[in-house]
Design an enzyme around this catalytic site. Structure first.
Site, PDB file in Angstrom:
ATOM      1  N   ASP A  74       0.511  -1.022  -0.408  1.00  0.00           N
ATOM      2  CA  ASP A  74       0.388  -0.343   0.480  1.00  0.00           C
ATOM      3  C   ASP A  74       0.767   0.800  -0.080  1.00  0.00           C
ATOM      4  OD1 ASP A  74       0.439   0.427   2.269  1.00  0.00           O
ATOM      5  OD2 ASP A  74      -0.496  -0.360   3.449  1.00  0.00           O
ATOM      6  N   ASP A  76       1.296   5.348   0.977  1.00  0.00           N
ATOM      7  CA  ASP A  76       1.012   6.560   1.734  1.00  0.00           C
ATOM      8  C   ASP A  76       1.734   7.558   1.375  1.00  0.00           C
ATOM      9  OD1 ASP A  76      -0.196   5.450   4.299  1.00  0.00           O
ATOM     10  OD2 ASP A  76       1.695   4.145   4.457  1.00  0.00           O
ATOM     11  N   ASP A 157       8.295   5.723  12.515  1.00  0.00           N
ATOM     12  CA  ASP A 157       8.604   4.164  14.089  1.00  0.00           C
ATOM     13  C   ASP A 157      10.489   3.924  14.253  1.00  0.00           C
ATOM     14  OD1 ASP A 157       8.170   2.795  12.559  1.00  0.00           O
ATOM     15  OD2 ASP A 157       6.805   1.089  12.887  1.00  0.00           O
TER      16      ASP A 157
HETATM   17  P1  ATP Z   1       3.202  -2.673   5.481  1.00  0.00           P
HETATM   18  O1  ATP Z   1       2.163  -1.608   5.305  1.00  0.00           O
HETATM   19  O2  ATP Z   1       4.525  -2.579   4.806  1.00  0.00           O
HETATM   20  O3  ATP Z   1       3.084  -3.612   7.148  1.00  0.00           O
HETATM   21  P2  ATP Z   1       4.569  -0.080   6.685  1.00  0.00           P
HETATM   22  O4  ATP Z   1       5.677   0.830   7.824  1.00  0.00           O
HETATM   23  O5  ATP Z   1       4.252   0.732   5.657  1.00  0.00           O
HETATM   24  O6  ATP Z   1       3.774  -1.567   7.033  1.00  0.00           O
HETATM   25  P3  ATP Z   1       1.952   0.989   7.766  1.00  0.00           P
HETATM   26  O7  ATP Z   1       1.284   1.013   8.849  1.00  0.00           O
HETATM   27  O8  ATP Z   1       1.374   1.336   6.376  1.00  0.00           O
HETATM   28  O9  ATP Z   1       3.167   0.308   8.043  1.00  0.00           O
HETATM   29  O10 ATP Z   1       2.379   2.454   8.048  1.00  0.00           O
HETATM   30  C1  ATP Z   1       3.014   3.702   7.114  1.00  0.00           C
HETATM   31  C2  ATP Z   1       4.458   4.243   8.169  1.00  0.00           C
HETATM   32  O11 ATP Z   1       3.648   5.151   8.865  1.00  0.00           O
HETATM   33  C3  ATP Z   1       4.742   3.253   8.429  1.00  0.00           C
HETATM   34  O12 ATP Z   1       5.839   3.330   7.371  1.00  0.00           O
HETATM   35  C4  ATP Z   1       5.911   4.422   9.576  1.00  0.00           C
HETATM   36  O13 ATP Z   1       6.362   4.902   8.814  1.00  0.00           O
HETATM   37  C5  ATP Z   1       4.451   5.107  10.009  1.00  0.00           C
HETATM   38  N1  ATP Z   1       4.132   4.330  11.229  1.00  0.00           N
HETATM   39  C6  ATP Z   1       3.611   3.202  11.163  1.00  0.00           C
HETATM   40  N2  ATP Z   1       3.044   3.082  12.340  1.00  0.00           N
HETATM   41  C7  ATP Z   1       3.791   3.256  13.034  1.00  0.00           C
HETATM   42  C8  ATP Z   1       3.758   3.622  14.868  1.00  0.00           C
HETATM   43  N3  ATP Z   1       3.124   2.100  15.408  1.00  0.00           N
HETATM   44  N4  ATP Z   1       5.077   3.955  14.682  1.00  0.00           N
HETATM   45  C9  ATP Z   1       5.183   5.152  14.373  1.00  0.00           C
HETATM   46  N5  ATP Z   1       5.472   5.396  13.180  1.00  0.00           N
HETATM   47  C10 ATP Z   1       4.310   4.573  12.781  1.00  0.00           C
HETATM   48 MG    MG Z   2       2.728   0.361   4.126  1.00  0.00          MG
END
Ligand code: ATP
Ligand code: MG
Length: 457
Positions: A74, A76, A157
């Protein structure tokens, strides 16, 4: 301002040595990501925001995955436009969230999440009277203040998740050396590890999940507090825990995630009873086989139902309740239903698994004894059950794990493959060992099913 922010995020006072927050702009020829690799929807949104005079970047997991040569799941987008400004620019969009508002922009069947740069909340914010900044364990209760791009990077994070890709210039903006960490295949938390985990304990799970999924090492300081802080997960709202758990199970790396969670002591309290199940050899074997199977399906882009997964995770708890009721002399089917109800009630108490999955789990479990009835019209009736396939796959996992005789699974495999004539022949042939079993009436769960079927004809 930036000093105050650093103090807050890094949990130290200004006199302490400051972490390296330095913007590095990485040109396309160094990082290799091209705009044509970006999903057209996310690309269009970023371009349109930039044309309207805003800063806009692809951020987070998508940039990280592209740098690692993976296809993002996905996208963002992060911008300095407010949610209202974003919403005004895109006809097919809606503002979501109450405290911190985001915009979902739709193109075709896809949705891209657009968020405004966020900064650190503080005790000076206007809603600080209504909601304290953290709870007694350090969990952040407010995270709803707009900020600068640097601030936005600092509140993410891990360094590898804080990279901003500008698809127009094909540049990556890196404030925290995330690019270096990606190349070193290392996951490093941003700021003081313990404080960042306390602010949001879900980061404990994210560390393990992302490392397992992406094949990265968790850097030492980042890994050190994980085991000790595991109890903080109890304090996370159940719906968030469930979402993270589902992400983990559907990541295509569920088995390695679970192994890693266990090694770090994080499996306690994730799902009530999961730790108990993993401690039983047969339960562990069943879950291992089942998750390996699930991972293979996901990697082949085949669908996996969450209800099926939860039925797997909880089966051995149901089984042990069922067996003890049988030993106490209860009738097989009522004993099974009571055992199922008890396991589900335990999950509901902690709001671990939403009730919407109950029906699927109950059907899969309650169909299991019916696979052992191989006489009369019963097998034909079972074949027509709408949940037959899931229950059959479940049966095969039980056989593979050694819980049930392989012969049962094999019989069903042949029955499904057989033409009508062959199926009739299979039914008339006496099932092996039947007489012996009838005489012994051994009340284990699988034998009990056999008994039920004989009793009810
Ligand atoms: P995936 O979508 O592959 O599971 P992701 O890192 O993209 O991994 P998302 O939940 O889509 O996870 O989150 C998008 C972004 O938002 C992350 O890459 C990170 O920068 C930020 N993020 C997500 N969760 C947290 C958190 N708990 N604390 C701080 N930043 C976060
Ligand atoms: Mg993501």
């Amino acid at each position: 301002m930036i000093r105050k922010l650093l103090d807050k995020v890094f949990g130290r006072n200004s006199s302490a040595s400051e972490p390296a927050v330095k913007l590095t702009v990485i040109p396309g020829k160094r990082h290799g990501v091209r705009r044509n690799q970006i999903n057209p929807c996310a690309l269009k949104i970023t371009q349109q925001l930039q044309s309207a005079g805003f800063a806009a970047y692809i951020v987070g997991g998508a940039v990280r995955d592209l740098l690692l040569g993976l296809i993002p799941k996905d996208y963002d987008v992060a911008t300095n436009a407010t949610p209202e400004e974003v919403h005004k620019l895109f006809r097919r969009s809606r503002i979501i969230g109450r405290r911190f508002r985001l915009v979902h922009v739709m193109c075709g069947a896809e949705t891209v999440e657009v968020s405004t740069f966020r900064g650190p909340s503080s005790d000076d914010d206007e809603d600080s009277i209504a909601v304290p900044l953290t709870d007694q364990h350090g969990r952040l209760l407010r995270d709803n203040v707009f900020g600068t791009q640097e601030e936005d990077a600092l509140r993410r994070d891990f360094t590898i998740n804080a990279l901003y890709f500008d698809p127009v210039k094909e540049e990556i903006l890196d404030y925290l050396n995330g690019f270096k960490d990606i190349n070193a295949k290392e996951m490093r938390i941003i700021g003081a590890p313990e404080q960042r985990y306390r602010e949001d304990p879900v980061r404990l799970l994210r560390a393990v999940r992302l490392a397992a999924k992406l094949g990265l090492q968790i850097e030492n300081e980042t890994a050190k507090p994980i085991g000790d802080l595991a109890p903080l997960l109890q304090n996370v709202p159940p719906s968030r825990l469930f979402d993270e758990m589902l992400k983990l199970l559907l990541s295509g790396h569920a088995l390695s995630c679970l192994v890693e969670l266990r090694a770090r002591g994080l499996h306690h309290g994730l799902l009530p009873m999961l730790d108990i199940i993993l401690e039983q050899p047969l339960g562990e074997r069943f879950i291992t086989i089942a998750l390996k199977n699930t991972d293979d399906r996901i990697r082949q882009d085949k669908p996996v139902s969450p209800g099926f997964l939860f039925a797997i995770l909880l089966w051995h708890e149901v089984l042990s309740g069922w067996n003890s009721r049988l030993s106490a002399g209860e009738k097989p089917m009522p004993a099974l239903f009571t055992a199922m109800d008890q396991v589900l009630a335990e999950q509901h108490k902690k709001l671990a698994i939403p009730r919407r999955f109950d029906a699927v789990m109950q059907e899969i479990w309650s169909m299991q004894p019916r696979f052992e009835a191989r006489t009369g019209r019963k097998p034909f009736r079972l074949l027509t059950h709408p949940r037959f396939r899931a229950a059959y796959d479940f049966l095969q996992l039980r056989c593979e794990s050694g819980e049930l005789a392989m012969e049962v699974g094999l019989w069903w495999k042949n029955f499904i493959a057989g033409d009508p004539g062959e199926r009739e022949k299979m039914l008339t042939a006496p099932s092996p060992g039947k007489k012996k079993r009838r005489r012994r009436r051994k009340k284990t769960a699988s034998a009990a099913a056999e008994t039920t079927n004989q009793e009810t004809g």
